[in-house]
Design a protein around this motif. Structure first.
Motif, PDB file in Angstrom:
ATOM      1  N   GLU A   7      21.624  38.848  16.390  1.00 19.44           N
ATOM      2  CA  GLU A   7      20.937  38.197  15.288  1.00 19.44           C
ATOM      3  C   GLU A   7      21.842  37.103  14.739  1.00 19.44           C
ATOM      4  O   GLU A   7      23.057  37.144  14.887  1.00 19.44           O
ATOM      5  CB  GLU A   7      20.582  39.217  14.212  1.00 19.44           C
ATOM      6  CG  GLU A   7      19.560  40.243  14.676  1.00 19.44           C
ATOM      7  CD  GLU A   7      19.063  41.102  13.528  1.00 19.44           C
ATOM      8  OE1 GLU A   7      18.414  40.555  12.616  1.00 19.44           O
ATOM      9  OE2 GLU A   7      19.347  42.305  13.545  1.00 19.44           O
ATOM     10  N   LYS A   8      21.220  36.126  14.065  1.00 22.01           N
ATOM     11  CA  LYS A   8      21.961  34.918  13.713  1.00 22.01           C
ATOM     12  C   LYS A   8      21.944  34.650  12.215  1.00 22.01           C
ATOM     13  O   LYS A   8      20.945  34.890  11.535  1.00 22.01           O
ATOM     14  CB  LYS A   8      21.374  33.719  14.464  1.00 22.01           C
ATOM     15  CG  LYS A   8      21.513  33.849  15.973  1.00 22.01           C
ATOM     16  CD  LYS A   8      20.810  32.728  16.702  1.00 22.01           C
ATOM     17  CE  LYS A   8      20.925  32.918  18.212  1.00 22.01           C
ATOM     18  NZ  LYS A   8      20.180  31.877  18.942  1.00 22.01           N
ATOM     19  N   ALA A  26      34.528  28.986   5.828  1.00 19.01           N
ATOM     20  CA  ALA A  26      35.081  30.228   5.284  1.00 19.01           C
ATOM     21  C   ALA A  26      34.107  31.386   5.449  1.00 19.01           C
ATOM     22  O   ALA A  26      34.499  32.503   5.831  1.00 19.01           O
ATOM     23  CB  ALA A  26      35.437  30.037   3.808  1.00 19.01           C
ATOM     24  N   ILE A  27      32.835  31.135   5.171  1.00 21.29           N
ATOM     25  CA  ILE A  27      31.829  32.196   5.302  1.00 21.29           C
ATOM     26  C   ILE A  27      31.628  32.560   6.766  1.00 21.29           C
ATOM     27  O   ILE A  27      31.482  33.738   7.118  1.00 21.29           O
ATOM     28  CB  ILE A  27      30.513  31.748   4.641  1.00 21.29           C
ATOM     29  CG1 ILE A  27      30.719  31.660   3.122  1.00 21.29           C
ATOM     30  CG2 ILE A  27      29.373  32.709   4.972  1.00 21.29           C
ATOM     31  CD1 ILE A  27      29.559  31.081   2.374  1.00 21.29           C
ATOM     32  N   LYS A  28      31.634  31.579   7.643  1.00 20.58           N
ATOM     33  CA  LYS A  28      31.506  31.850   9.082  1.00 20.58           C
ATOM     34  C   LYS A  28      32.646  32.737   9.563  1.00 20.58           C
ATOM     35  O   LYS A  28      32.419  33.723  10.276  1.00 20.58           O
ATOM     36  CB  LYS A  28      31.502  30.527   9.861  1.00 20.58           C
ATOM     37  CG  LYS A  28      31.498  30.687  11.386  1.00 20.58           C
ATOM     38  CD  LYS A  28      31.527  29.325  12.065  1.00 20.58           C
ATOM     39  CE  LYS A  28      31.797  29.443  13.557  1.00 20.58           C
ATOM     40  NZ  LYS A  28      30.703  30.139  14.274  1.00 20.58           N
ATOM     41  N   GLU A  39      25.795  36.441  15.120  1.00 20.68           N
ATOM     42  CA  GLU A  39      26.320  35.119  15.455  1.00 20.68           C
ATOM     43  C   GLU A  39      26.123  34.189  14.262  1.00 20.68           C
ATOM     44  O   GLU A  39      25.014  34.070  13.743  1.00 20.68           O
ATOM     45  CB  GLU A  39      25.603  34.547  16.678  1.00 20.68           C
ATOM     46  CG  GLU A  39      26.103  33.161  17.074  1.00 20.68           C
ATOM     47  CD  GLU A  39      25.341  32.580  18.261  1.00 20.68           C
ATOM     48  OE1 GLU A  39      25.683  31.461  18.678  1.00 20.68           O
ATOM     49  OE2 GLU A  39      24.397  33.251  18.750  1.00 20.68           O
ATOM     50  N   SER A  40      27.202  33.541  13.824  1.00 21.62           N
ATOM     51  CA  SER A  40      27.134  32.611  12.702  1.00 21.62           C
ATOM     52  C   SER A  40      27.167  31.181  13.219  1.00 21.62           C
ATOM     53  O   SER A  40      28.052  30.822  14.005  1.00 21.62           O
ATOM     54  CB  SER A  40      28.300  32.837  11.738  1.00 21.62           C
ATOM     55  OG  SER A  40      28.261  34.153  11.212  1.00 21.62           O
ATOM     56  N   ILE A  41      26.230  30.375  12.779  1.00 20.85           N
ATOM     57  CA  ILE A  41      26.103  28.999  13.257  1.00 20.85           C
ATOM     58  C   ILE A  41      26.135  28.064  12.058  1.00 20.85           C
ATOM     59  O   ILE A  41      25.322  28.193  11.145  1.00 20.85           O
ATOM     60  CB  ILE A  41      24.784  28.803  14.038  1.00 20.85           C
ATOM     61  CG1 ILE A  41      24.734  29.758  15.240  1.00 20.85           C
ATOM     62  CG2 ILE A  41      24.630  27.347  14.491  1.00 20.85           C
ATOM     63  CD1 ILE A  41      23.377  29.835  15.897  1.00 20.85           C
ATOM     64  N   VAL A  42      27.082  27.113  12.047  1.00 22.63           N
ATOM     65  CA  VAL A  42      27.197  26.133  10.973  1.00 22.63           C
ATOM     66  C   VAL A  42      26.580  24.820  11.436  1.00 22.63           C
ATOM     67  O   VAL A  42      26.895  24.324  12.525  1.00 22.63           O
ATOM     68  CB  VAL A  42      28.665  25.909  10.570  1.00 22.63           C
ATOM     69  CG1 VAL A  42      28.766  24.808   9.515  1.00 22.63           C
ATOM     70  CG2 VAL A  42      29.274  27.203  10.039  1.00 22.63           C
ATOM     71  N   VAL A  43      25.707  24.254  10.607  1.00 23.27           N
ATOM     72  CA  VAL A  43      25.068  22.974  10.912  1.00 23.27           C
ATOM     73  C   VAL A  43      25.248  22.035   9.724  1.00 23.27           C
ATOM     74  O   VAL A  43      24.920  22.395   8.591  1.00 23.27           O
ATOM     75  CB  VAL A  43      23.559  23.154  11.214  1.00 23.27           C
ATOM     76  CG1 VAL A  43      22.882  21.794  11.392  1.00 23.27           C
ATOM     77  CG2 VAL A  43      23.365  24.012  12.457  1.00 23.27           C
ATOM     78  N   ASP A  44      25.795  20.841   9.986  1.00 20.96           N
ATOM     79  CA  ASP A  44      25.803  19.775   8.983  1.00 20.96           C
ATOM     80  C   ASP A  44      24.395  19.194   8.984  1.00 20.96           C
ATOM     81  O   ASP A  44      24.056  18.337   9.798  1.00 20.96           O
ATOM     82  CB  ASP A  44      26.842  18.713   9.349  1.00 20.96           C
ATOM     83  CG  ASP A  44      26.939  17.595   8.316  1.00 20.96           C
ATOM     84  OD1 ASP A  44      25.954  17.371   7.579  1.00 20.96           O
ATOM     85  OD2 ASP A  44      27.983  16.928   8.255  1.00 20.96           O
ATOM     86  N   PHE A  45      23.554  19.692   8.068  1.00 27.44           N
ATOM     87  CA  PHE A  45      22.133  19.410   8.167  1.00 27.44           C
ATOM     88  C   PHE A  45      21.813  17.931   7.997  1.00 27.44           C
ATOM     89  O   PHE A  45      20.967  17.390   8.711  1.00 27.44           O
ATOM     90  CB  PHE A  45      21.333  20.220   7.147  1.00 27.44           C
ATOM     91  CG  PHE A  45      19.850  19.993   7.286  1.00 27.44           C
ATOM     92  CD1 PHE A  45      19.151  20.590   8.329  1.00 27.44           C
ATOM     93  CD2 PHE A  45      19.170  19.158   6.422  1.00 27.44           C
ATOM     94  CE1 PHE A  45      17.796  20.361   8.498  1.00 27.44           C
ATOM     95  CE2 PHE A  45      17.822  18.928   6.573  1.00 27.44           C
ATOM     96  CZ  PHE A  45      17.123  19.529   7.610  1.00 27.44           C
ATOM     97  N   MET A  46      22.466  17.248   7.072  1.00 25.13           N
ATOM     98  CA  MET A  46      22.149  15.845   6.842  1.00 25.13           C
ATOM     99  C   MET A  46      22.470  15.005   8.082  1.00 25.13           C
ATOM    100  O   MET A  46      21.720  14.107   8.454  1.00 25.13           O
ATOM    101  CB  MET A  46      22.898  15.319   5.621  1.00 25.13           C
ATOM    102  CG  MET A  46      22.563  16.051   4.329  1.00 25.13           C
ATOM    103  SD  MET A  46      20.793  16.045   3.917  1.00 25.13           S
ATOM    104  CE  MET A  46      20.590  14.336   3.414  1.00 25.13           C
ATOM    105  N   VAL A 111      19.003  35.177   8.318  1.00 22.35           N
ATOM    106  CA  VAL A 111      19.240  34.726   6.945  1.00 22.35           C
ATOM    107  C   VAL A 111      19.795  33.305   7.014  1.00 22.35           C
ATOM    108  O   VAL A 111      20.445  32.934   8.002  1.00 22.35           O
ATOM    109  CB  VAL A 111      20.224  35.675   6.204  1.00 22.35           C
ATOM    110  CG1 VAL A 111      21.596  35.631   6.840  1.00 22.35           C
ATOM    111  CG2 VAL A 111      20.322  35.332   4.721  1.00 22.35           C
ATOM    112  N   VAL A 112      19.518  32.516   5.976  1.00 25.59           N
ATOM    113  CA  VAL A 112      20.074  31.165   5.877  1.00 25.59           C
ATOM    114  C   VAL A 112      20.975  31.115   4.645  1.00 25.59           C
ATOM    115  O   VAL A 112      20.585  31.538   3.555  1.00 25.59           O
ATOM    116  CB  VAL A 112      18.977  30.090   5.769  1.00 25.59           C
ATOM    117  CG1 VAL A 112      19.598  28.707   5.535  1.00 25.59           C
ATOM    118  CG2 VAL A 112      18.123  30.079   7.031  1.00 25.59           C
TER     119      VAL A 112
END
Length: 409
Positions: A7-8, A26-28, A39-46, A111-112
């Protein structure tokens, strides 16, 4: 044997200032240690959603805080509370529902987590339209509130101080939706400190006081302080560690301009081991960003805050000076005077370190992950709703209008 997919956790951030990204990282890190089956995925959304607009908007943002801080402060104040102006500007900055929906459908997170206010606003809109019910946890990265952080379909807010929690409650958010963890910082600040080894590693003199200067990389601490004439007015010899970030031009200028200083000068570009330099320093001169100052508190490092920007930096500075962990300075000469005053008075240093210890929340990232975990366990999200034909038509029309808008800019 069929392997079950992990799960992500989707962590949305934005690089308008480094703090949002650092909190996301830090949260990742904490999630990967605490929840190895996720699995933690970081996205620079802008940057991901608006690749053509983002470089321009980022450039304008950086230039505005460097060259026109009063204008930045005016807009911050004008939009601080929810009003017609803030709602209009927020609607522009929070465009991107179609891209957000596509991202959710690709990643399908449980979760987001948002460390960037406009990303939280976009997801809140999707939830309002019934296009997803994925839990949304917002992490506020400064010791202040602002209308852009507050969105009606946010499930939980993680904040850095009780003052922010009380402000959110006054704005109508229930106490059950808010947890004060401190501002999350990276896990390396929890590791054992090897001060003596790091002093030797960086070739420092353990008998001299050491001052760390951060903020030069973005031009936020400039020539007024970073010149030999100003630094040499300090009445005793010291060691200055100056971080220039990715500003290689600045590093070379300082290398040439400070070579005649009476002080020992150590220059760095972008580094990943800032915890080492904080550990071996006696004092830090910095801008009052939420993350950098939280890292300094974790290291019990006294702070001099230089020219806080109007807006969240001023509010951060107010929190930190009231807590007794920092003093403010408005000019290069005031910084030198403050360095002298603090370092010549061991009782002042001891008091600032004790105050830092009292408010230290270095495990904030793990506490935040515990909150996030609760929302992961309570519901199974969907990313496409069974909508009525009229709702589908209205939603498709809105997404097409957004797409047309961004295709012309």
């Amino acid at each position: 044997m069929v392997m079950k997919k992990k799960e992500k956790i989707l962590i949305l951030s934005g690089s308008f200032g480094q703090g949002h990204q650092q909190v996301a990282t830090a949260i990742k890190e904490a999630a990967e240690l605490r929840l190895p089956n996720f699995e933690s995925i970081v996205v620079d959304f802008m940057a991901w959603a608006h690749p053509n607009v983002y470089p321009i908007s980022h450039y304008v943002y950086m230039k505005s805080i460097q060259k026109l801080p009063q204008l930045y402060g005016y807009l911050y104040k004008k939009t601080h509370d929810r009003n017609a102006f803030s709602l209009g500007l927020n609607n522009i900055m929070s465009a991107g529902m179609g891209k957000m929906l596509k991202l959710l459908q690709q990643i399908r997170p449980t979760v987001v987590v948002s460390t960037f206010p406009f990303a939280a606003g976009i997801l809140s809109k999707l939830k309002e339209y019934g296009l997803t019910n994925v839990p949304l946890v917002t992490v506020i990265t400064d010791h202040s509130t602002h209308s852009y952080w507050i969105h009606p379909f946010t499930d939980h807010y993680i904040v850095g101080s009780n003052g922010v929690r009380q402000e959110l409650i006054q704005l109508g958010i229930t106490g059950e939706q808010i947890t004060c963890t401190g501002i999350p910082i990276r896990t390396k600040f929890l590791q054992p400190m090897k001060k003596e080894a790091w002093v030797r590693k960086h070739g420092l003199n353990p008998e001299l006081p050491t001052i760390l200067i951060m903020g030069g990389g973005d031009g936020l601490i400039g020539e007024e302080l970073l010149n030999a004439d100003t630094l040499d007015t300090l009445p005793f010899k010291a060691q200055f560690i100056i971080l220039c970030g990715r500003n290689e031009k600045l590093r070379k200028q300082l290398e040439e301009g400070l070579h005649s200083s009476k002080h020992h000068i150590l220059l760095f570009g972008y580094i990943e081991h800032v915890q080492e330099l904080m550990a071996i320093s006696d004092l830090i001169v910095t801008k009052p960003g939420g993350v950098t100052t939280s890292e300094a508190i974790a290291m019990e490092l006294p702070m001099i805050l230089y020219k806080p920007l109007p807006g969240q930096e001023q509010e951060n500075a107010l929190f930190l000076t009231k807590a007794g962990v920092a003093v403010k300075a408005k000019s290069g000469s005031e910084i030198i005077a403050s360095i002298s005053t603090v370092l010549k008075n061991p009782a002042v240093v001891l008091s600032m370190r004790d105050n830092a210890r009292n408010i230290n929340r270095k495990e904030a990232a793990f506490d935040a992950v515990d909150i996030i975990t609760e929302y992961m366990m309570n519901q199974r999200p969907f990313y496409e709703a069974e909508l009525s034909p009229m709702t589908k038509w209205r939603t498709n029309r809105l997404l097409k209008r957004e797409g047309a808008f961004y295709s012309h800019i």
